[in-house]
Design a protein around this motif. Structure first.
Motif, PDB file in Angstrom:
ATOM      1  N   PRO A 141       0.790  -1.243   0.000  1.00  0.00           N
ATOM      2  CA  PRO A 141       0.000   0.000   0.000  1.00  0.00           C
ATOM      3  C   PRO A 141       0.815   1.282   0.000  1.00  0.00           C
ATOM      4  O   PRO A 141       0.412   2.275  -0.628  1.00  0.00           O
ATOM      5  CB  PRO A 141      -0.851  -0.116   1.272  1.00  0.00           C
ATOM      6  CG  PRO A 141      -0.188  -1.157   2.108  1.00  0.00           C
ATOM      7  CD  PRO A 141       0.463  -2.097   1.151  1.00  0.00           C
ATOM      8  N   ASP A 142       1.959   1.298   0.661  1.00  0.00           N
ATOM      9  CA  ASP A 142       2.768   2.515   0.676  1.00  0.00           C
ATOM     10  C   ASP A 142       3.439   2.746  -0.677  1.00  0.00           C
ATOM     11  O   ASP A 142       3.533   3.882  -1.156  1.00  0.00           O
ATOM     12  CB  ASP A 142       3.811   2.446   1.791  1.00  0.00           C
ATOM     13  CG  ASP A 142       3.161   2.439   3.177  1.00  0.00           C
ATOM     14  OD1 ASP A 142       2.006   2.905   3.295  1.00  0.00           O
ATOM     15  OD2 ASP A 142       3.802   1.968   4.131  1.00  0.00           O
ATOM     16  N   LEU A 145       0.763   4.102  -3.008  1.00  0.00           N
ATOM     17  CA  LEU A 145       0.507   5.526  -2.795  1.00  0.00           C
ATOM     18  C   LEU A 145       1.600   6.392  -3.419  1.00  0.00           C
ATOM     19  O   LEU A 145       1.319   7.418  -4.038  1.00  0.00           O
ATOM     20  CB  LEU A 145       0.401   5.818  -1.297  1.00  0.00           C
ATOM     21  CG  LEU A 145      -0.969   5.609  -0.650  1.00  0.00           C
ATOM     22  CD1 LEU A 145      -0.883   5.823   0.848  1.00  0.00           C
ATOM     23  CD2 LEU A 145      -2.003   6.548  -1.261  1.00  0.00           C
ATOM     24  N   ALA A 177      -1.622  11.646   0.591  1.00  0.00           N
ATOM     25  CA  ALA A 177      -1.656  10.299   1.159  1.00  0.00           C
ATOM     26  C   ALA A 177      -2.823  10.139   2.121  1.00  0.00           C
ATOM     27  O   ALA A 177      -3.495   9.095   2.143  1.00  0.00           O
ATOM     28  CB  ALA A 177      -0.340   9.999   1.867  1.00  0.00           C
ATOM     29  N   ASP A 178      -3.086  11.169   2.906  1.00  0.00           N
ATOM     30  CA  ASP A 178      -4.195  11.104   3.852  1.00  0.00           C
ATOM     31  C   ASP A 178      -5.527  11.016   3.112  1.00  0.00           C
ATOM     32  O   ASP A 178      -6.452  10.321   3.544  1.00  0.00           O
ATOM     33  CB  ASP A 178      -4.167  12.338   4.757  1.00  0.00           C
ATOM     34  CG  ASP A 178      -5.149  12.224   5.908  1.00  0.00           C
ATOM     35  OD1 ASP A 178      -5.029  11.271   6.697  1.00  0.00           O
ATOM     36  OD2 ASP A 178      -6.047  13.080   6.012  1.00  0.00           O
ATOM     37  N   LYS A 181      -5.626   7.314   1.458  1.00  0.00           N
ATOM     38  CA  LYS A 181      -5.436   6.178   2.362  1.00  0.00           C
ATOM     39  C   LYS A 181      -6.654   5.253   2.337  1.00  0.00           C
ATOM     40  O   LYS A 181      -7.791   5.705   2.337  1.00  0.00           O
ATOM     41  CB  LYS A 181      -5.201   6.697   3.782  1.00  0.00           C
ATOM     42  CG  LYS A 181      -5.019   5.615   4.832  1.00  0.00           C
ATOM     43  CD  LYS A 181      -4.771   6.241   6.198  1.00  0.00           C
ATOM     44  CE  LYS A 181      -4.624   5.189   7.280  1.00  0.00           C
ATOM     45  NZ  LYS A 181      -4.342   5.788   8.610  1.00  0.00           N
ATOM     46  N   GLY A 182      -6.388   3.955   2.306  1.00  0.00           N
ATOM     47  CA  GLY A 182      -7.483   2.989   2.311  1.00  0.00           C
ATOM     48  C   GLY A 182      -8.166   2.825   0.972  1.00  0.00           C
ATOM     49  O   GLY A 182      -9.295   2.330   0.900  1.00  0.00           O
ATOM     50  N   HIS A 277       2.077   5.681   6.989  1.00  0.00           N
ATOM     51  CA  HIS A 277       1.832   4.283   6.636  1.00  0.00           C
ATOM     52  C   HIS A 277       0.338   4.059   6.478  1.00  0.00           C
ATOM     53  O   HIS A 277      -0.454   4.493   7.323  1.00  0.00           O
ATOM     54  CB  HIS A 277       2.383   3.343   7.709  1.00  0.00           C
ATOM     55  CG  HIS A 277       2.062   1.898   7.462  1.00  0.00           C
ATOM     56  ND1 HIS A 277       2.444   1.237   6.312  1.00  0.00           N
ATOM     57  CD2 HIS A 277       1.365   0.988   8.210  1.00  0.00           C
ATOM     58  CE1 HIS A 277       2.013  -0.021   6.360  1.00  0.00           C
ATOM     59  NE2 HIS A 277       1.362  -0.195   7.499  1.00  0.00           N
ATOM     60  N   ASP A 278      -0.045   3.406   5.398  1.00  0.00           N
ATOM     61  CA  ASP A 278      -1.451   3.096   5.164  1.00  0.00           C
ATOM     62  C   ASP A 278      -1.791   1.801   5.900  1.00  0.00           C
ATOM     63  O   ASP A 278      -1.739   0.710   5.335  1.00  0.00           O
ATOM     64  CB  ASP A 278      -1.718   2.957   3.662  1.00  0.00           C
ATOM     65  CG  ASP A 278      -3.209   2.869   3.335  1.00  0.00           C
ATOM     66  OD1 ASP A 278      -3.997   2.564   4.254  1.00  0.00           O
ATOM     67  OD2 ASP A 278      -3.576   3.097   2.169  1.00  0.00           O
ATOM     68  N   ASP A 281      -5.087  -0.258   4.328  1.00  0.00           N
ATOM     69  CA  ASP A 281      -4.851  -1.145   3.186  1.00  0.00           C
ATOM     70  C   ASP A 281      -3.821  -2.228   3.491  1.00  0.00           C
ATOM     71  O   ASP A 281      -3.755  -3.236   2.783  1.00  0.00           O
ATOM     72  CB  ASP A 281      -4.409  -0.332   1.963  1.00  0.00           C
ATOM     73  CG  ASP A 281      -5.593   0.176   1.152  1.00  0.00           C
ATOM     74  OD1 ASP A 281      -6.739  -0.194   1.477  1.00  0.00           O
ATOM     75  OD2 ASP A 281      -5.377   0.950   0.197  1.00  0.00           O
ATOM     76  N   GLU A 282      -3.025  -2.038   4.530  1.00  0.00           N
ATOM     77  CA  GLU A 282      -2.073  -3.081   4.924  1.00  0.00           C
ATOM     78  C   GLU A 282      -2.812  -4.361   5.307  1.00  0.00           C
ATOM     79  O   GLU A 282      -2.331  -5.471   5.050  1.00  0.00           O
ATOM     80  CB  GLU A 282      -1.222  -2.596   6.099  1.00  0.00           C
ATOM     81  CG  GLU A 282      -0.175  -3.597   6.570  1.00  0.00           C
ATOM     82  CD  GLU A 282       0.877  -3.896   5.516  1.00  0.00           C
ATOM     83  OE1 GLU A 282       1.321  -5.063   5.443  1.00  0.00           O
ATOM     84  OE2 GLU A 282       1.247  -2.970   4.763  1.00  0.00           O
TER      85      GLU A 282
END
Length: 314
Positions: A141-142, A145, A177-178, A181-182, A277-278, A281-282
């Protein structure tokens, strides 16, 4: 005696395995453990053509920056696009907007074995109707992004929002990113398919860990195939091991690089994340990683067993 034979076969499997993403001796050890646990299960998997028929028409779950190039693996499966007069879907064959051109003009006439999903990056919508027919690749996920952020303004003008997007000011990374995220979780759980997930204009509601758990359940239970962008070559080999057909050189080419000169096999520098860090989605990616590892063992996917497949790479 039987137990010793299983152990010997598993050790041979480990010796032939060369999986480099995510490290790894730890991964290789885990695959060995899975090999021991799952030994004998492969005989119950059935034939590739039976698995493909059961999953048709395939529904490509396409997360942004997880591999547009996967389209060339889809069209190579036996019977998915019978008689298709294209060897590759890319800018050379269908122009700079090759994705939209394929799914709106080519796919409906030629590809009865897959759904012509357009616009791209759609939310899943009715999961129950698609369960068992979903195929797709997932990405750390990172890294996803970072790839999204670096692709800002680099795409062709193929959509109504393209010009508006190019006139927008690129936000600082942490702000972007915010916002994003997800994204994989959202795409897996959102009902409204009219939204084009992952575009700069798509502001989705914040995802929760409960959303991510539901998304990960769908990855584990509803996908006929799960691949990893980081393990592209192994994913292509696994795809054909599961559904048949022969690997082609076009399936290993990056037809939609994030930017000119970007090597798809090289990760982005994570220092750009500045600690972000997301974690939503992790949860989804961990499920995809688990499914992928299990299938690598079940279908005996390794450098040795994929040698014929990999020999076609340019």
């Amino acid at each position: 005696m039987a137990g010793a034979l299983k152990t010997t076969r598993a050790l041979c499997f480990l010796a032939s395995l060369r999986v480099y993403a995510h490290g790894d001796d730890i991964w290789a050890t885990e695959l060995l453990q899975r090999k021991l646990v799952l030994s004998g299960t492969a005989t119950e998997l059935g034939l590739p053509e039976e698995r493909l028929k059961a999953a048709e028409p395939l529904w490509w779950f396409h997360c942004p920056k997880c591999g547009t190039s996967f389209i060339n693996a889809l069209i190579s499966l036996p019977g998915v696009c019978p008689g298709l007069p294209l060897h590759s879907v890319d800018s050379t064959t269908l122009g700079s907007c090759f994705g939209p051109n394929f799914f709106t003009s080519v796919c409906p006439s030629w590809c009865s074995g897959m759904e012509c999903v357009f616009p791209p990056h759609q939310a899943l919508g009715d999961y129950t109707a698609k369960k068992g027919r979903l195929v797709g690749l997932f990405r750390d996920p990172d890294q996803r992004l970072l790839s999204l952020y670096h692709s800002w303004g680099n795409g062709p003008d193929c959509f109504d929002w393209s010009e508006t997007f190019k006139n927008m000011t690129k936000p600082p990374f942490l702000e972007y990113a915010d916002l994003m995220k997800g994204g994989m979780t959202y795409q897996l759980t959102q009902v409204d398919q009219r939204s084009t997930v992952g575009t700069p204009l798509d502001v989705h509601r914040p995802m929760t860990s409960d959303d991510a758990k539901e998304a990960s359940r769908r990855v584990r239970e509803g996908f006929a195939f799960v691949g990893l962008t980081e393990e592209w070559d192994m994913s292509i080999c696994l795809f054909h091991k599961m559904f048949g057909g022969h690997c082609r050189a076009e399936e290993f080419e990056d037809v939609r690089p994030t930017s000119s000169g970007k090597d798809a096999s090289v990760d982005y520098d994570t220092s750009e994340l500045m600690g972000f860090h997301d974690d939503i989605d992790e949860i989804v990616y961990s499920a995809a990683l688990d499914v992928f590892k299990t299938n690598v063992v079940l279908y005996n996917v390794s450098q040795d067993s994929c040698r014929s497949c990999f020999s076609v790479r340019s």
